[in-house]
Write an enzyme that holds these catalytic residues in place. Structure first.
Site, PDB file in Angstrom:
ATOM      1  N   GLU A 112      31.805  59.002   7.179  1.00 44.47           N
ATOM      2  CA  GLU A 112      32.077  57.590   7.447  1.00 44.47           C
ATOM      3  C   GLU A 112      30.763  56.865   7.723  1.00 44.47           C
ATOM      4  O   GLU A 112      30.246  56.917   8.849  1.00 44.47           O
ATOM      5  CB  GLU A 112      32.988  57.452   8.672  1.00 44.47           C
ATOM      6  CG  GLU A 112      34.350  58.080   8.496  1.00 44.47           C
ATOM      7  CD  GLU A 112      35.397  57.395   9.371  1.00 44.47           C
ATOM      8  OE1 GLU A 112      36.434  57.015   8.825  1.00 44.47           O
ATOM      9  OE2 GLU A 112      35.172  57.220  10.578  1.00 44.47           O
ATOM     10  N   SER A 122      36.373  51.062   5.283  1.00 44.65           N
ATOM     11  CA  SER A 122      36.954  49.988   4.474  1.00 44.65           C
ATOM     12  C   SER A 122      37.671  50.492   3.219  1.00 44.65           C
ATOM     13  O   SER A 122      37.588  49.854   2.168  1.00 44.65           O
ATOM     14  CB  SER A 122      35.892  48.938   4.115  1.00 44.65           C
ATOM     15  OG  SER A 122      35.381  48.337   5.291  1.00 44.65           O
ATOM     16  N   HIS A 178      34.255  60.699  15.978  1.00 46.42           N
ATOM     17  CA  HIS A 178      34.275  59.411  15.263  1.00 46.42           C
ATOM     18  C   HIS A 178      33.079  58.570  15.715  1.00 46.42           C
ATOM     19  O   HIS A 178      32.683  58.617  16.877  1.00 46.42           O
ATOM     20  CB  HIS A 178      35.588  58.675  15.537  1.00 46.42           C
ATOM     21  CG  HIS A 178      35.769  57.488  14.655  1.00 46.42           C
ATOM     22  ND1 HIS A 178      35.178  56.276  14.941  1.00 46.42           N
ATOM     23  CD2 HIS A 178      36.421  57.338  13.476  1.00 46.42           C
ATOM     24  CE1 HIS A 178      35.480  55.424  13.963  1.00 46.42           C
ATOM     25  NE2 HIS A 178      36.232  56.037  13.074  1.00 46.42           N
ATOM     26  N   GLY A 217      41.095  53.184   8.394  1.00 48.37           N
ATOM     27  CA  GLY A 217      41.321  52.482   9.656  1.00 48.37           C
ATOM     28  C   GLY A 217      42.295  51.337   9.455  1.00 48.37           C
ATOM     29  O   GLY A 217      43.512  51.517   9.411  1.00 48.37           O
ATOM     30  N   GLY A 218      41.772  50.135   9.300  1.00 49.35           N
ATOM     31  CA  GLY A 218      42.578  48.913   9.247  1.00 49.35           C
ATOM     32  C   GLY A 218      43.779  48.986   8.305  1.00 49.35           C
ATOM     33  O   GLY A 218      44.890  48.594   8.667  1.00 49.35           O
ATOM     34  N   GLU A 236      32.807  55.595  16.495  1.00 46.38           N
ATOM     35  CA  GLU A 236      33.065  54.721  17.655  1.00 46.38           C
ATOM     36  C   GLU A 236      32.975  55.527  18.948  1.00 46.38           C
ATOM     37  O   GLU A 236      32.569  55.010  19.996  1.00 46.38           O
ATOM     38  CB  GLU A 236      34.430  54.033  17.492  1.00 46.38           C
ATOM     39  CG  GLU A 236      34.346  52.949  16.424  1.00 46.38           C
ATOM     40  CD  GLU A 236      35.643  52.682  15.681  1.00 46.38           C
ATOM     41  OE1 GLU A 236      36.714  53.103  16.139  1.00 46.38           O
ATOM     42  OE2 GLU A 236      35.562  52.046  14.605  1.00 46.38           O
ATOM     43  N   GLY A 248      35.173  48.919   9.187  1.00 43.86           N
ATOM     44  CA  GLY A 248      35.703  47.664   9.701  1.00 43.86           C
ATOM     45  C   GLY A 248      34.939  46.438   9.228  1.00 43.86           C
ATOM     46  O   GLY A 248      35.149  45.342   9.723  1.00 43.86           O
ATOM     47  N   ASN A 272      43.632  56.370  10.706  1.00 46.48           N
ATOM     48  CA  ASN A 272      43.148  56.352  12.089  1.00 46.48           C
ATOM     49  C   ASN A 272      43.535  54.997  12.667  1.00 46.48           C
ATOM     50  O   ASN A 272      42.956  53.982  12.309  1.00 46.48           O
ATOM     51  CB  ASN A 272      41.625  56.538  12.095  1.00 46.48           C
ATOM     52  CG  ASN A 272      41.019  56.313  13.468  1.00 46.48           C
ATOM     53  OD1 ASN A 272      41.736  56.227  14.475  1.00 46.48           O
ATOM     54  ND2 ASN A 272      39.697  56.218  13.524  1.00 46.48           N
ATOM     55  N   TRP A 273      44.531  55.030  13.526  1.00 54.30           N
ATOM     56  CA  TRP A 273      45.043  53.766  14.073  1.00 54.30           C
ATOM     57  C   TRP A 273      44.129  53.169  15.136  1.00 54.30           C
ATOM     58  O   TRP A 273      44.364  52.051  15.588  1.00 54.30           O
ATOM     59  CB  TRP A 273      46.449  53.976  14.664  1.00 54.30           C
ATOM     60  CG  TRP A 273      47.536  53.959  13.648  1.00 54.30           C
ATOM     61  CD1 TRP A 273      47.403  53.759  12.297  1.00 54.30           C
ATOM     62  CD2 TRP A 273      48.941  54.137  13.899  1.00 54.30           C
ATOM     63  NE1 TRP A 273      48.637  53.801  11.702  1.00 54.30           N
ATOM     64  CE2 TRP A 273      49.590  54.030  12.648  1.00 54.30           C
ATOM     65  CE3 TRP A 273      49.695  54.384  15.045  1.00 54.30           C
ATOM     66  CZ2 TRP A 273      50.982  54.154  12.530  1.00 54.30           C
ATOM     67  CZ3 TRP A 273      51.067  54.515  14.922  1.00 54.30           C
ATOM     68  CH2 TRP A 273      51.702  54.397  13.673  1.00 54.30           C
ATOM     69  N   LYS A 274      43.136  53.946  15.582  1.00 55.22           N
ATOM     70  CA  LYS A 274      42.242  53.460  16.655  1.00 55.22           C
ATOM     71  C   LYS A 274      43.112  52.984  17.827  1.00 55.22           C
ATOM     72  O   LYS A 274      44.141  53.589  18.103  1.00 55.22           O
ATOM     73  CB  LYS A 274      41.303  52.384  16.108  1.00 55.22           C
ATOM     74  CG  LYS A 274      40.606  52.866  14.820  1.00 55.22           C
ATOM     75  CD  LYS A 274      39.433  52.057  14.404  1.00 55.22           C
ATOM     76  CE  LYS A 274      38.818  52.665  13.139  1.00 55.22           C
ATOM     77  NZ  LYS A 274      37.598  52.020  12.726  1.00 55.22           N
TER      78      LYS A 274
END
Ligand code: 13P
Length: 255
Positions: free
Chosen positions: A168, A214, A96, A235-236, A98, A174, A10-12
């Site tokens: 999640e 993470s 998600h 993510g990251g 967010e 993150g 997930n590149w956000k």
């Protein structure tokens, strides 16, 4: 029942078209021939087409990160399932944390978006998970049960068989604070049990439940060794071709 793992990124809100093309130029050779799992990248809307073009002929799937439930109309700023499908996507993230935290997503809107995605033949990756406060107050299972029941729990069995769930925990996103494999496995087992209660053991046994929060090359193997963890939503670490390729090759990473 054997469940094929899914390693999803997930590149956000990261990467331009140029950065997307550069990512895939590096990433594709690193995962060529990796057919032990499905590989999916969920990118921002403006780079979907470039991503789809660059992965053509590889097994890599491209997904969006959100959708609106109407097919078209006067909904400024929104993007529909038919548009995402026409861009060449096969998947879409729904709900998600967010989106729940910053954009007012609720279990009811998660359900509407999930239905809209399914109607278009897209695979929704539906996200659930508790916040730190909820975990610390002992409410994790109650929160997961509500998110399940009020969200995807009201799909038909056929619809439900076509979704992927991502667990999640919000406190692990993150933050570098990954859930231990034990904590993640406990939540995954609980979710699968809820699925079994609602839809029966057959559907529950086939349902892929991804862990997100993470996930890194050095913890992916221990997470993936858990019985009820069928993949990762990353993510990251999905922004860096080398790191994400290592996660795809999870069995080769330190346990
Ligand atoms: P991080 O891997 O950066 O913690 O993000 C997880 C996530 O939110 C994936 O959807």
């Amino acid at each position: 029942m054997a469940r094929k793992p899914v390693i999803a990124g997930n590149w956000k809100m990261f990467k331009t078209v140029e950065e997307t093309v550069r990512f895939f130029d590096e990433f594709k050779p690193l995962v060529a021939g990796a057919d032990h799992c499905e590989v999916l990248l969920c990118t921002p809307f403006p780079v979907l087409t470039a991503a789809v073009e660059t992965v053509r002929g590889t097994g890599i799937a491209i997904g969006a990160q959100n959708l609106y439930w109407e097919k078209q109309g006067a909904f400024t700023g929104e993007v529909s399932a038919p548009m995402i499908k026409a861009a060449g996507c096969s998947h879409v993230l729904v709900g998600h944390s967010e989106r729940r935290q910053y954009f007012g997503e609720t279990d009811a809107t998660v359900l509407k978006r999930t239905l809209a995605a399914l109607e278009e033949g897209l695979t929704p990756v539906v996200c659930i998970g508790e916040t730190l406060d909820e975990r610390e107050s002992g409410a994790t299972e109650a929160v997961l049960a509500t998110q399940f029941t009020d969200g995807v729990g009201s799909l038909t069995p056929d619809q439900f068989s076509r979704i992927i769930i991502a667990y999640e925990p919000v406190w692990a996103i993150g933050t570098g604070r990954t859930a231990t494999p034990e904590i993640a496995e406990e939540a995954h087992r609980f979710i699968r049990q809820k699925v079994a209660e609602k839809f029966g053991a057959g559907l529950a046994g086939g349902m892929r439940i991804l862990y997100g929060g993470s996930v890194k090359p050095d913890n992916v193997n221990s997470l993936m060794s858990c019985e009820n963890i069928d993949g990762g939503l990353v993510g990251g670490a999905s922004l860096k071709p080398e790191d994400f390729a290592k996660i795809v090759h999870f069995a080769d990473q330190p346990a």
